[in-house]
Scaffold this motif. Structure first.
Motif, PDB file in Angstrom:
ATOM      1  N   MET A  75      -9.516  57.168 -18.294  1.00 63.72           N
ATOM      2  CA  MET A  75      -9.271  58.518 -18.775  1.00 63.72           C
ATOM      3  C   MET A  75     -10.545  58.989 -19.483  1.00 63.72           C
ATOM      4  SD  MET A  75      -6.411  59.725 -21.559  1.00 63.72           S
ATOM      5  CE  MET A  75      -6.861  58.402 -22.667  1.00 63.72           C
ATOM      6  N   MET A  76     -11.073  60.132 -19.095  1.00 64.65           N
ATOM      7  CA  MET A  76     -12.297  60.652 -19.706  1.00 64.65           C
ATOM      8  C   MET A  76     -11.996  61.476 -20.958  1.00 64.65           C
ATOM      9  SD  MET A  76     -14.882  59.764 -17.555  1.00 64.65           S
ATOM     10  CE  MET A  76     -16.151  60.912 -17.947  1.00 64.65           C
ATOM     11  N   MET A  77     -10.839  62.107 -20.987  1.00 65.96           N
ATOM     12  CA  MET A  77     -10.426  62.939 -22.115  1.00 65.96           C
ATOM     13  C   MET A  77      -8.951  63.227 -21.949  1.00 65.96           C
ATOM     14  SD  MET A  77     -10.049  66.180 -20.372  1.00 65.96           S
ATOM     15  CE  MET A  77      -9.612  67.126 -21.734  1.00 65.96           C
ATOM     16  N   HIS A  78      -8.332  63.743 -22.996  1.00 72.10           N
ATOM     17  CA  HIS A  78      -6.955  64.212 -22.872  1.00 72.10           C
ATOM     18  C   HIS A  78      -6.733  65.366 -23.837  1.00 72.10           C
ATOM     19  CE1 HIS A  78      -6.380  61.445 -26.288  1.00 72.10           C
ATOM     20  NE2 HIS A  78      -5.374  62.218 -26.619  1.00 72.10           N
ATOM     21  N   LEU A  79      -5.700  66.132 -23.585  1.00 71.52           N
ATOM     22  CA  LEU A  79      -5.358  67.253 -24.446  1.00 71.52           C
ATOM     23  C   LEU A  79      -4.290  66.817 -25.439  1.00 71.52           C
ATOM     24  CD1 LEU A  79      -5.062  70.072 -21.741  1.00 71.52           C
ATOM     25  CD2 LEU A  79      -7.057  69.480 -23.140  1.00 71.52           C
ATOM     26  N   ASP A  80      -4.423  67.245 -26.685  1.00 73.50           N
ATOM     27  CA  ASP A  80      -3.410  67.057 -27.715  1.00 73.50           C
ATOM     28  C   ASP A  80      -2.753  68.408 -27.962  1.00 73.50           C
ATOM     29  OD1 ASP A  80      -3.844  64.363 -28.140  1.00 73.50           O
ATOM     30  OD2 ASP A  80      -5.203  64.671 -29.833  1.00 73.50           O
ATOM     31  N   ILE A  81      -1.438  68.463 -27.816  1.00 72.79           N
ATOM     32  CA  ILE A  81      -0.692  69.712 -27.961  1.00 72.79           C
ATOM     33  C   ILE A  81       0.324  69.532 -29.089  1.00 72.79           C
ATOM     34  CG2 ILE A  81       0.820  71.357 -26.807  1.00 72.79           C
ATOM     35  CD1 ILE A  81      -0.477  70.319 -24.130  1.00 72.79           C
ATOM     36  N   ARG A  82       0.151  70.278 -30.174  1.00 74.63           N
ATOM     37  CA  ARG A  82       1.060  70.187 -31.314  1.00 74.63           C
ATOM     38  C   ARG A  82       2.377  70.884 -30.982  1.00 74.63           C
ATOM     39  NH1 ARG A  82      -1.690  72.512 -35.844  1.00 74.63           N
ATOM     40  NH2 ARG A  82      -1.002  74.500 -35.030  1.00 74.63           N
ATOM     41  N   VAL A  83       3.487  70.256 -31.364  1.00 72.87           N
ATOM     42  CA  VAL A  83       4.819  70.810 -31.129  1.00 72.87           C
ATOM     43  C   VAL A  83       5.624  70.720 -32.427  1.00 72.87           C
ATOM     44  CG1 VAL A  83       4.747  70.142 -28.685  1.00 72.87           C
ATOM     45  CG2 VAL A  83       5.820  68.610 -30.339  1.00 72.87           C
ATOM     46  N   THR A  84       6.687  71.511 -32.509  1.00 71.37           N
ATOM     47  CA  THR A  84       7.552  71.463 -33.692  1.00 71.37           C
ATOM     48  C   THR A  84       8.840  70.702 -33.414  1.00 71.37           C
ATOM     49  OG1 THR A  84       8.487  73.612 -33.114  1.00 71.37           O
ATOM     50  CG2 THR A  84       6.626  73.600 -34.662  1.00 71.37           C
ATOM     51  N   ASP A  85       9.168  70.498 -32.143  1.00 72.18           N
ATOM     52  CA  ASP A  85      10.368  69.744 -31.758  1.00 72.18           C
ATOM     53  C   ASP A  85       9.978  68.866 -30.577  1.00 72.18           C
ATOM     54  OD1 ASP A  85      12.736  68.972 -30.299  1.00 72.18           O
ATOM     55  OD2 ASP A  85      13.860  70.468 -31.447  1.00 72.18           O
ATOM     56  N   LEU A  86       9.845  67.587 -30.822  1.00 73.93           N
ATOM     57  CA  LEU A  86       9.316  66.671 -29.811  1.00 73.93           C
ATOM     58  C   LEU A  86      10.244  66.552 -28.602  1.00 73.93           C
ATOM     59  CD1 LEU A  86       6.800  64.980 -29.338  1.00 73.93           C
ATOM     60  CD2 LEU A  86       7.925  63.084 -30.516  1.00 73.93           C
ATOM     61  N   ASP A  87      11.522  66.331 -28.821  1.00 73.98           N
ATOM     62  CA  ASP A  87      12.444  66.149 -27.701  1.00 73.98           C
ATOM     63  C   ASP A  87      12.538  67.396 -26.826  1.00 73.98           C
ATOM     64  OD1 ASP A  87      12.981  63.539 -28.464  1.00 73.98           O
ATOM     65  OD2 ASP A  87      14.744  64.097 -29.647  1.00 73.98           O
ATOM     66  N   THR A  88      12.675  68.559 -27.458  1.00 75.47           N
ATOM     67  CA  THR A  88      12.749  69.810 -26.703  1.00 75.47           C
ATOM     68  C   THR A  88      11.462  70.064 -25.939  1.00 75.47           C
ATOM     69  OG1 THR A  88      14.308  70.746 -28.281  1.00 75.47           O
ATOM     70  CG2 THR A  88      13.110  72.303 -26.904  1.00 75.47           C
ATOM     71  N   SER A  89      10.320  69.784 -26.575  1.00 77.30           N
ATOM     72  CA  SER A  89       9.016  70.019 -25.930  1.00 77.30           C
ATOM     73  C   SER A  89       8.801  69.077 -24.755  1.00 77.30           C
ATOM     74  CB  SER A  89       7.899  69.867 -26.953  1.00 77.30           C
ATOM     75  OG  SER A  89       8.050  70.834 -27.975  1.00 77.30           O
ATOM     76  N   VAL A  90       9.230  67.829 -24.887  1.00 74.53           N
ATOM     77  CA  VAL A  90       9.122  66.886 -23.774  1.00 74.53           C
ATOM     78  C   VAL A  90       9.990  67.372 -22.617  1.00 74.53           C
ATOM     79  CG1 VAL A  90       9.676  64.555 -22.976  1.00 74.53           C
ATOM     80  CG2 VAL A  90       8.462  64.884 -25.131  1.00 74.53           C
ATOM     81  N   GLY A  91      11.212  67.783 -22.899  1.00 81.65           N
ATOM     82  CA  GLY A  91      12.090  68.305 -21.855  1.00 81.65           C
ATOM     83  C   GLY A  91      11.486  69.502 -21.151  1.00 81.65           C
ATOM     84  N   PHE A  92      10.865  70.402 -21.916  1.00 81.32           N
ATOM     85  CA  PHE A  92      10.215  71.571 -21.336  1.00 81.32           C
ATOM     86  C   PHE A  92       9.050  71.155 -20.448  1.00 81.32           C
ATOM     87  CE2 PHE A  92       7.125  75.060 -21.423  1.00 81.32           C
ATOM     88  CZ  PHE A  92       7.905  76.066 -20.857  1.00 81.32           C
ATOM     89  N   ALA A  93       8.217  70.236 -20.945  1.00 81.49           N
ATOM     90  CA  ALA A  93       7.068  69.765 -20.162  1.00 81.49           C
ATOM     91  C   ALA A  93       7.530  69.134 -18.847  1.00 81.49           C
ATOM     92  CB  ALA A  93       6.243  68.773 -20.975  1.00 81.49           C
ATOM     93  N   LEU A  94       8.591  68.344 -18.907  1.00 82.99           N
ATOM     94  CA  LEU A  94       9.122  67.729 -17.681  1.00 82.99           C
ATOM     95  C   LEU A  94       9.613  68.804 -16.724  1.00 82.99           C
ATOM     96  CD1 LEU A  94      11.061  64.672 -19.195  1.00 82.99           C
ATOM     97  CD2 LEU A  94       8.731  64.733 -18.262  1.00 82.99           C
ATOM     98  N   GLY A  95      10.242  69.848 -17.250  1.00 85.46           N
ATOM     99  CA  GLY A  95      10.695  70.959 -16.423  1.00 85.46           C
ATOM    100  C   GLY A  95       9.554  71.735 -15.777  1.00 85.46           C
ATOM    101  N   CYS A  96       8.392  71.702 -16.424  1.00 89.49           N
ATOM    102  CA  CYS A  96       7.201  72.365 -15.865  1.00 89.49           C
ATOM    103  C   CYS A  96       6.543  71.533 -14.774  1.00 89.49           C
ATOM    104  CB  CYS A  96       6.182  72.629 -16.971  1.00 89.49           C
ATOM    105  SG  CYS A  96       6.658  73.914 -18.145  1.00 89.49           S
ATOM    106  N   GLY A  97       6.901  70.241 -14.668  1.00 89.16           N
ATOM    107  CA  GLY A  97       6.310  69.384 -13.643  1.00 89.16           C
ATOM    108  C   GLY A  97       5.586  68.166 -14.176  1.00 89.16           C
ATOM    109  N   ALA A  98       5.607  67.951 -15.480  1.00 90.54           N
ATOM    110  CA  ALA A  98       4.992  66.756 -16.058  1.00 90.54           C
ATOM    111  C   ALA A  98       5.908  65.552 -15.835  1.00 90.54           C
ATOM    112  CB  ALA A  98       4.767  66.954 -17.559  1.00 90.54           C
TER     113      ALA A  98
END
Length: 125
Positions: A75-98
Motif C-alpha cells: 500500500m503506497m498511501m491510504h485515506l483517513d475519513i473521520r466519521v461520527t457513527d462508525l457502524d452507520t458509516s461502515v454500512g453506508f460505505a459497503l452500500g457504496c461498493g466498498a
C-alpha cells in the motif's frame, strides 16, 4: 537556508484501472462532485474547498494487500475519513461498493477497501 517558495498541496491522485468507476465511488461515499471524467483520469471537487481527489489510469494495476505482506503489492498511501457513527458509516460505505477488510487493527477504526482494493480508514472522531 533560502526563503521557502509557495507550495500548496491541491490534489491526492490515486492510480486505478478504471478512473471513472473509482471517481463515482468516492463521489457517492464523500458526497463530492465529479468535476471531470476523461479516458485516462477523473477528478472530484471538494465542496468545502481544499484538497481534491483525482484518479489516474494505471494500465498495469495490482491492488495493494491489506495488511501489508512482503510478497504482495504494498500500500503506497491510504485515506483517513473521520466519521461520527462508525457502524452507520461502515454500512453506508459497503452500500457504496466498498468491502470490509478482514484485518481490523483498532476498535475505533474500520479499514475498508474501495472497488479497486485501495484501503481507506473510517475513524471515529
Amino acid at each position: 537556508m533560502t526563503d521557502r517558495p509557495s507550495l500548496t498541496l491541491t490534489t491526492i491522485n490515486i492510480g486505478s484501472p478504471d478512473p471513472a468507476t473509482l471517481a463515482h465511488f468516492y463521489a457517492r461515499l464523500l458526497g463530492w462532485e465529479v468535476a471531470r471524467v476523461e479516458e485516462t483520469d477523473a477528478h472530484l471537487r471538494n465542496p468545502a474547498g481544499g484538497i481534491s481527489l483525482s484518479f489516474q489510469l494505471e494500465d498495469v494495476f495490482t491492488p495493494p494487500a491489506w495488511p501489508n505482506t512482503a510478497d504482495h503489492q504494498q500500500m503506497m498511501m491510504h485515506l483517513d475519513i473521520r466519521v461520527t457513527d462508525l457502524d452507520t458509516s461502515v454500512g453506508f460505505a459497503l452500500g457504496c461498493g466498498a468491502t470490509l477488510a478482514q484485518f481490523q487493527p483498532q476498535e475505533d477504526v474500520r479499514v475498508c477497501l474501495d472497488p479497486h482494493g485501495h484501503p481507506f480508514c473510517l475513524w471515529l472522531g
